[in-house]
Design a protein around this motif. Structure first.
Motif, PDB file in Angstrom:
ATOM      1  N   GLY A  48       3.855  17.851  -0.706  1.00  0.00           N
ATOM      2  CA  GLY A  48       3.278  18.700   0.483  1.00  0.00           C
ATOM      3  C   GLY A  48       3.862  20.292   0.255  1.00  0.00           C
ATOM      4  O   GLY A  48       3.225  21.400   0.376  1.00  0.00           O
ATOM      5  N   GLN A  49       5.121  20.225  -0.269  1.00  0.00           N
ATOM      6  CA  GLN A  49       5.590  21.723  -0.708  1.00  0.00           C
ATOM      7  C   GLN A  49       4.875  22.312  -1.636  1.00  0.00           C
ATOM      8  O   GLN A  49       4.796  23.495  -1.584  1.00  0.00           O
ATOM      9  CB  GLN A  49       7.234  21.734  -1.183  1.00  0.00           C
ATOM     10  N   CYS A  50       4.550  21.453  -2.802  1.00  0.00           N
ATOM     11  CA  CYS A  50       3.615  22.057  -3.809  1.00  0.00           C
ATOM     12  C   CYS A  50       2.290  22.449  -3.474  1.00  0.00           C
ATOM     13  O   CYS A  50       1.700  23.149  -4.281  1.00  0.00           O
ATOM     14  CB  CYS A  50       4.071  21.274  -4.986  1.00  0.00           C
ATOM     15  N   CYS A  51       1.853  22.005  -2.689  1.00  0.00           N
ATOM     16  CA  CYS A  51       0.385  22.188  -2.293  1.00  0.00           C
ATOM     17  C   CYS A  51       0.128  22.607  -1.018  1.00  0.00           C
ATOM     18  O   CYS A  51      -1.136  22.619  -0.684  1.00  0.00           O
ATOM     19  CB  CYS A  51      -0.345  20.681  -2.410  1.00  0.00           C
ATOM     20  N   ASN A  52       0.994  23.264  -0.518  1.00  0.00           N
ATOM     21  CA  ASN A  52       1.054  23.848   0.938  1.00  0.00           C
ATOM     22  C   ASN A  52       0.231  22.795   1.909  1.00  0.00           C
ATOM     23  O   ASN A  52      -0.518  23.128   2.596  1.00  0.00           O
ATOM     24  CB  ASN A  52       0.020  25.042   1.040  1.00  0.00           C
ATOM     25  N   ASP A  53       0.797  21.505   1.877  1.00  0.00           N
ATOM     26  CA  ASP A  53       0.355  20.301   2.863  1.00  0.00           C
ATOM     27  C   ASP A  53      -1.338  20.369   2.720  1.00  0.00           C
ATOM     28  O   ASP A  53      -1.926  19.823   3.699  1.00  0.00           O
ATOM     29  CB  ASP A  53       0.610  20.532   4.211  1.00  0.00           C
ATOM     30  N   GLY A  54      -1.785  20.673   1.480  1.00  0.00           N
ATOM     31  CA  GLY A  54      -3.296  20.362   1.213  1.00  0.00           C
ATOM     32  C   GLY A  54      -4.239  21.375   1.852  1.00  0.00           C
ATOM     33  O   GLY A  54      -5.678  21.390   1.860  1.00  0.00           O
ATOM     34  N   ASP A 100       0.897  -1.318   0.078  1.00  0.00           N
ATOM     35  CA  ASP A 100       0.040  -0.110  -0.106  1.00  0.00           C
ATOM     36  C   ASP A 100       0.813   1.174   0.138  1.00  0.00           C
ATOM     37  O   ASP A 100       2.225   1.206   0.266  1.00  0.00           O
ATOM     38  CB  ASP A 100      -0.749  -0.007   1.135  1.00  0.00           C
ATOM     39  N   PHE A 101       0.319   2.283  -0.253  1.00  0.00           N
ATOM     40  CA  PHE A 101       1.061   3.556  -0.602  1.00  0.00           C
ATOM     41  C   PHE A 101       0.066   4.598   0.046  1.00  0.00           C
ATOM     42  O   PHE A 101      -1.120   4.777  -0.299  1.00  0.00           O
ATOM     43  CB  PHE A 101       1.120   3.926  -2.101  1.00  0.00           C
ATOM     44  N   THR A 102       0.494   5.343   1.177  1.00  0.00           N
ATOM     45  CA  THR A 102      -0.381   6.137   1.912  1.00  0.00           C
ATOM     46  C   THR A 102      -0.395   7.541   1.204  1.00  0.00           C
ATOM     47  O   THR A 102       0.377   8.036   0.918  1.00  0.00           O
ATOM     48  CB  THR A 102       0.070   6.270   3.348  1.00  0.00           C
ATOM     49  N   VAL A 103      -1.441   8.141   0.968  1.00  0.00           N
ATOM     50  CA  VAL A 103      -1.905   9.368   0.622  1.00  0.00           C
ATOM     51  C   VAL A 103      -2.757  10.435   1.280  1.00  0.00           C
ATOM     52  O   VAL A 103      -3.505   9.561   2.281  1.00  0.00           O
ATOM     53  CB  VAL A 103      -2.325   9.512  -0.921  1.00  0.00           C
ATOM     54  N   PHE A 104      -2.478  11.568   1.331  1.00  0.00           N
ATOM     55  CA  PHE A 104      -3.461  12.498   2.019  1.00  0.00           C
ATOM     56  C   PHE A 104      -4.309  12.997   1.225  1.00  0.00           C
ATOM     57  O   PHE A 104      -4.056  13.470   0.157  1.00  0.00           O
ATOM     58  CB  PHE A 104      -2.916  13.688   3.115  1.00  0.00           C
ATOM     59  N   GLN A 105      -5.786  13.056   1.634  1.00  0.00           N
ATOM     60  CA  GLN A 105      -7.013  13.731   0.300  1.00  0.00           C
ATOM     61  C   GLN A 105      -7.493  14.778   1.204  1.00  0.00           C
ATOM     62  O   GLN A 105      -8.145  14.680   2.341  1.00  0.00           O
ATOM     63  CB  GLN A 105      -7.634  12.536   0.232  1.00  0.00           C
ATOM     64  N   PRO A 106      -7.103  15.986   0.710  1.00  0.00           N
ATOM     65  CA  PRO A 106      -7.990  17.096   1.342  1.00  0.00           C
ATOM     66  C   PRO A 106      -9.375  16.990   0.993  1.00  0.00           C
ATOM     67  O   PRO A 106      -9.701  16.566  -0.020  1.00  0.00           O
ATOM     68  CB  PRO A 106      -7.270  18.385   0.705  1.00  0.00           C
ATOM     69  N   ALA A 150     -13.568  18.787   2.212  1.00  0.00           N
ATOM     70  CA  ALA A 150     -14.091  20.041   2.618  1.00  0.00           C
ATOM     71  C   ALA A 150     -14.244  20.080   4.242  1.00  0.00           C
ATOM     72  O   ALA A 150     -13.936  21.096   4.930  1.00  0.00           O
ATOM     73  CB  ALA A 150     -15.532  20.268   2.279  1.00  0.00           C
ATOM     74  N   ASP A 151     -14.489  18.934   4.685  1.00  0.00           N
ATOM     75  CA  ASP A 151     -14.308  18.797   6.233  1.00  0.00           C
ATOM     76  C   ASP A 151     -12.989  18.152   7.052  1.00  0.00           C
ATOM     77  O   ASP A 151     -13.251  18.038   8.140  1.00  0.00           O
ATOM     78  CB  ASP A 151     -15.529  17.939   6.393  1.00  0.00           C
ATOM     79  N   GLY A 152     -11.965  18.302   6.033  1.00  0.00           N
ATOM     80  CA  GLY A 152     -10.738  17.963   6.865  1.00  0.00           C
ATOM     81  C   GLY A 152      -9.872  17.053   5.922  1.00  0.00           C
ATOM     82  O   GLY A 152     -10.314  16.792   4.804  1.00  0.00           O
ATOM     83  N   MET A 153      -8.876  16.526   6.335  1.00  0.00           N
ATOM     84  CA  MET A 153      -8.020  15.773   5.771  1.00  0.00           C
ATOM     85  C   MET A 153      -8.160  14.128   5.955  1.00  0.00           C
ATOM     86  O   MET A 153      -8.603  13.788   7.267  1.00  0.00           O
ATOM     87  CB  MET A 153      -6.501  15.822   6.268  1.00  0.00           C
ATOM     88  N   VAL A 154      -8.260  13.364   4.765  1.00  0.00           N
ATOM     89  CA  VAL A 154      -8.426  11.971   5.185  1.00  0.00           C
ATOM     90  C   VAL A 154      -7.280  11.386   4.578  1.00  0.00           C
ATOM     91  O   VAL A 154      -6.329  11.757   3.539  1.00  0.00           O
ATOM     92  CB  VAL A 154      -9.717  11.549   4.041  1.00  0.00           C
ATOM     93  N   ILE A 155      -6.967  10.258   5.244  1.00  0.00           N
ATOM     94  CA  ILE A 155      -5.710   9.595   5.036  1.00  0.00           C
ATOM     95  C   ILE A 155      -6.246   8.244   4.204  1.00  0.00           C
ATOM     96  O   ILE A 155      -7.269   7.636   4.767  1.00  0.00           O
ATOM     97  CB  ILE A 155      -5.024   8.769   6.324  1.00  0.00           C
ATOM     98  N   ALA A 156      -5.643   8.008   3.011  1.00  0.00           N
ATOM     99  CA  ALA A 156      -6.111   6.801   2.113  1.00  0.00           C
ATOM    100  C   ALA A 156      -5.027   6.098   1.973  1.00  0.00           C
ATOM    101  O   ALA A 156      -3.756   6.361   1.614  1.00  0.00           O
ATOM    102  CB  ALA A 156      -6.679   7.461   0.846  1.00  0.00           C
ATOM    103  N   LYS A 157      -5.224   4.763   1.482  1.00  0.00           N
ATOM    104  CA  LYS A 157      -4.183   3.704   1.146  1.00  0.00           C
ATOM    105  C   LYS A 157      -4.414   3.583  -0.256  1.00  0.00           C
ATOM    106  O   LYS A 157      -5.531   3.032  -0.515  1.00  0.00           O
ATOM    107  CB  LYS A 157      -4.116   2.834   2.055  1.00  0.00           C
ATOM    108  N   LEU A 158      -3.435   3.344  -1.175  1.00  0.00           N
ATOM    109  CA  LEU A 158      -3.530   3.045  -2.468  1.00  0.00           C
ATOM    110  C   LEU A 158      -2.905   1.608  -2.580  1.00  0.00           C
ATOM    111  O   LEU A 158      -1.952   1.361  -1.990  1.00  0.00           O
ATOM    112  CB  LEU A 158      -2.745   3.856  -3.712  1.00  0.00           C
ATOM    113  N   ALA A 159      -3.369   0.588  -3.159  1.00  0.00           N
ATOM    114  CA  ALA A 159      -2.935  -0.854  -3.354  1.00  0.00           C
ATOM    115  C   ALA A 159      -2.234  -0.750  -4.521  1.00  0.00           C
ATOM    116  O   ALA A 159      -2.610  -0.472  -5.808  1.00  0.00           O
ATOM    117  CB  ALA A 159      -4.006  -1.956  -3.401  1.00  0.00           C
TER     118      ALA A 159
END
Length: 130
Positions: free
Chosen positions: A109-115, A38-44, A46-55
């Motif tokens: 994170g640098q390119c998107c201001n950490d979402g 899996d590969f963890t990504v952060f998904q911005p 409207a109601d906050g940040m979600v942690i998702a895993k890509l297989a």
């Protein structure tokens, strides 16, 4: 069978080499401390940040940069290889383009201001305070 995926534990991959000698170098290139499938990504959102895993495929840590780019595992803005886990400021965020909201687009994170900017934009569209 076509269309079936087989996952083999890292420690057992070497057992395939006698039947598939061409895999020997690929198996040797996979670091011992490589992440799992899996590969963890952060998904911005409207109601906050979600942690998702890509297989992903078992060999993804050993992919070349060209293969990682094709799999969209490099920053869409600066081409940073998001498989690198050395820099906390470069965590992968799934920041989608408004016109293609269903298509995954990973940026560091640098390119998107950490979402943060994307969460604020989505909150404004939804009429929610950020």
């Amino acid at each position: 069978m076509a269309g079936e995926e087989v996952r083999i534990l890292r420690k057992d991959l070497a057992h395939l080499v006698p039947w598939m000698p061409s895999m020997e170098q690929t198996v040797a290139d996979i670091p011992e401390d490589a992440p799992r499938w899996d590969f963890t990504v952060f998904q911005p959102r409207a109601d906050g940040m979600v942690i998702a895993k890509l297989a992903l495929s078992a060999e993804w840590p050993a992919w070349s940069k060209k293969q990682a780019r094709a799999a969209r595992l490099v920053c869409a803005e600066c081409d940073y290889d998001l498989r690198e886990f050395k820099d906390e400021t470069r965590r992968p965020f799934d920041v989608r383009r408004p016109e293609r909201s269903k298509a995954r687009r990973l940026v560091c994170g640098q390119c998107c201001n950490d979402g943060v900017d994307e969460m604020e934009r989505l909150a404004a569209l939804a009429g929610k305070p950020s």
